[in-house]
Design a protein around this motif. Structure first.
Motif, mmCIF file in Angstrom:
data_model
loop_
_atom_site.group_PDB
_atom_site.id
_atom_site.type_symbol
_atom_site.label_atom_id
_atom_site.label_comp_id
_atom_site.label_asym_id
_atom_site.label_seq_id
_atom_site.Cartn_x
_atom_site.Cartn_y
_atom_site.Cartn_z
ATOM 1 N N UNK A 1 0.674 -1.356 0.006
ATOM 2 C CA UNK A 1 -0.074 0.103 0.093
ATOM 3 C C UNK A 1 0.910 1.357 0.107
ATOM 4 N N UNK A 2 0.712 2.395 -0.764
ATOM 5 C CA UNK A 2 1.112 3.494 -1.071
ATOM 6 C C UNK A 2 1.540 4.172 0.428
ATOM 7 N N UNK A 3 0.716 4.216 1.183
ATOM 8 C CA UNK A 3 0.908 4.719 2.640
ATOM 9 C C UNK A 3 1.932 4.047 3.531
ATOM 10 N N UNK A 4 2.020 2.823 3.177
ATOM 11 C CA UNK A 4 2.859 1.946 3.939
ATOM 12 C C UNK A 4 4.185 1.695 3.222
ATOM 13 N N UNK A 5 4.671 2.351 1.951
ATOM 14 C CA UNK A 5 5.505 1.926 1.356
ATOM 15 C C UNK A 5 6.865 1.943 1.777
ATOM 16 N N UNK A 6 6.985 3.121 2.720
ATOM 17 C CA UNK A 6 8.499 3.200 3.320
ATOM 18 C C UNK A 6 8.704 2.466 4.769
ATOM 19 N N UNK A 7 7.568 1.614 5.196
ATOM 20 C CA UNK A 7 7.734 0.857 6.347
ATOM 21 C C UNK A 7 8.579 -0.518 6.258
ATOM 22 N N UNK A 8 9.614 -0.714 7.140
ATOM 23 C CA UNK A 8 10.457 -1.687 6.870
ATOM 24 C C UNK A 8 9.732 -3.350 6.880
ATOM 25 N N UNK A 9 8.578 -3.120 7.941
ATOM 26 C CA UNK A 9 7.866 -4.215 8.094
ATOM 27 C C UNK A 9 6.792 -4.844 7.120
ATOM 28 N N UNK A 10 7.057 -4.322 5.690
ATOM 29 C CA UNK A 10 5.976 -4.382 4.827
ATOM 30 C C UNK A 10 6.727 -5.174 3.595
ATOM 31 N N UNK A 11 7.784 -5.904 3.870
ATOM 32 C CA UNK A 11 8.344 -6.932 2.860
ATOM 33 C C UNK A 11 7.125 -7.900 2.278
ATOM 34 N N UNK A 12 6.801 -7.720 1.114
ATOM 35 C CA UNK A 12 5.544 -9.152 0.751
ATOM 36 C C UNK A 12 6.088 -10.401 0.877
ATOM 37 N N UNK A 13 7.633 -10.729 0.519
ATOM 38 C CA UNK A 13 7.793 -12.023 0.840
ATOM 39 C C UNK A 13 7.838 -12.492 2.046
ATOM 40 N N UNK A 14 8.449 -11.752 3.118
ATOM 41 C CA UNK A 14 8.483 -11.940 4.464
ATOM 42 C C UNK A 14 6.967 -12.079 5.207
ATOM 43 N N UNK A 15 6.330 -11.088 4.870
ATOM 44 C CA UNK A 15 4.771 -11.264 5.264
ATOM 45 C C UNK A 15 4.146 -12.495 5.004
ATOM 46 N N UNK A 16 4.381 -12.914 3.609
ATOM 47 C CA UNK A 16 3.658 -14.002 3.072
ATOM 48 C C UNK A 16 4.143 -15.281 3.937
ATOM 49 N N UNK A 17 5.768 -15.306 3.992
ATOM 50 C CA UNK A 17 6.154 -16.501 4.473
ATOM 51 C C UNK A 17 5.617 -16.639 6.051
#
Length: 269
Positions: free
Chosen positions: A203-219
């Motif tokens: 999401x654009x409003x969260x793009x700079x957050x370190x905890x929003x890596x898609x692969x890591x969140x999916x895993x």
């Protein structure tokens, strides 16, 4: 109590106004219930006037996702919230939290003090107390709180109508679900999922957050992640509501059309 699903979209103004207005109308047409604005000074227009404009375009509910308590005095936030409730004829929801990681640097750049964590929670308490005074006996502005630690959770069970559990870096889905169970055991709160990643998109409003890596969140099977396949997303949301009661799903505007089949299948059910 099992609550029906509803869906919100965080829709900052990142384009020209005509394009943004068209996006607001599209979000309403797709069946979403709430349009929200983040609170990031200097990145987009201020939430309050933007939401007042949005409320004139459709019959969507509008809200902040979320006001950062250190940016304003409690009386000011309460006044803005109550004013939006009046101007929207009861369609406003106050989302409030203690601020994003790194907010201290932004506060310093504005010459503002950086309150401690407990002080920020005290600001939230005072804000909601003043809001209730302004609302009076015949009005109730719904309050959403983003919570992480035990003090924030205790405050939310006392003051909030809706709660979203902020997942700390390294926290597992099971740990976050346990927090959600704790909140609902204390009071019948509406639980919200803050979905910052859909498929491989952030999401654009969260793009700079370190905890929003898609692969890591999916895993990690994070609560902040949904697959971009609608059928899989539907199954996952239904299982999460069954598991711990989450029924309000908040996504970024870039995913509104991708998730439209999910909304069509689940909203109000």
């Amino acid at each position: 109590m099992t609550r029906p699903f509803r869906f919100g979209v965080v829709t900052p103004v990142l384009t020209d106004m005509a394009s943004w207005r068209d996006r607001v109308r599209l979000i309403a047409d797709l069946g979403y219930s709430t349009l929200m604005m983040p609170d990031v000074p200097g990145w987009q227009p201020s939430p309050a006037p933007t939401l007042a404009v949005a409320a004139t375009l459709t019959d969507l509910r509008v809200g902040t996702w979320v006001y950062a308590s250190p940016f304003r005095e409690p009386w000011q936030t309460a006044w803005e919230a109550h004013s939006l409730t009046q101007l929207t004829e009861g369609r406003f929801e106050l989302g409030i939290g203690t601020g994003r990681p790194g907010i201290e640097d932004q506060l310093a750049s504005y010459g503002m003090p950086a309150p401690s964590g407990p002080q920020r929670l005290d600001q939230i308490r005072e804000t909601v107390t003043r809001l209730r005074e302004l609302d009076g006996p015949d009005t109730h502005t719904p309050v959403t709180m983003a919570v992480l630690g035990p003090r924030a959770r205790a405050l939310a069970t006392e003051l909030a109508d809706t709660v979203t559990v902020v997942m700390a870096p390294g926290q597992t889905r099971q740990q976050a679900a346990a927090v959600a169970h704790e909140l609902r055991a204390a009071r019948d709160l509406e639980l919200a999922l803050h979905v910052s990643v859909v498929g491989d998109g952030v999401a654009a409003f969260m793009a700079s957050a370190q905890e929003t890596d898609p692969a890591a969140l999916r895993e990690s099977d994070s609560l902040a992640y949904l697959p971009d396949d609608p059928a899989a997303a539907i199954d996952l949301l239904q299982s999460r509501r069954e598991e711990f009661g989450a029924s309000y799903v908040v996504i970024g505007a870039d995913f509104a059309q991708t998730m439209a089949p999910v909304v069509a299948a689940l909203v109000g059910r």
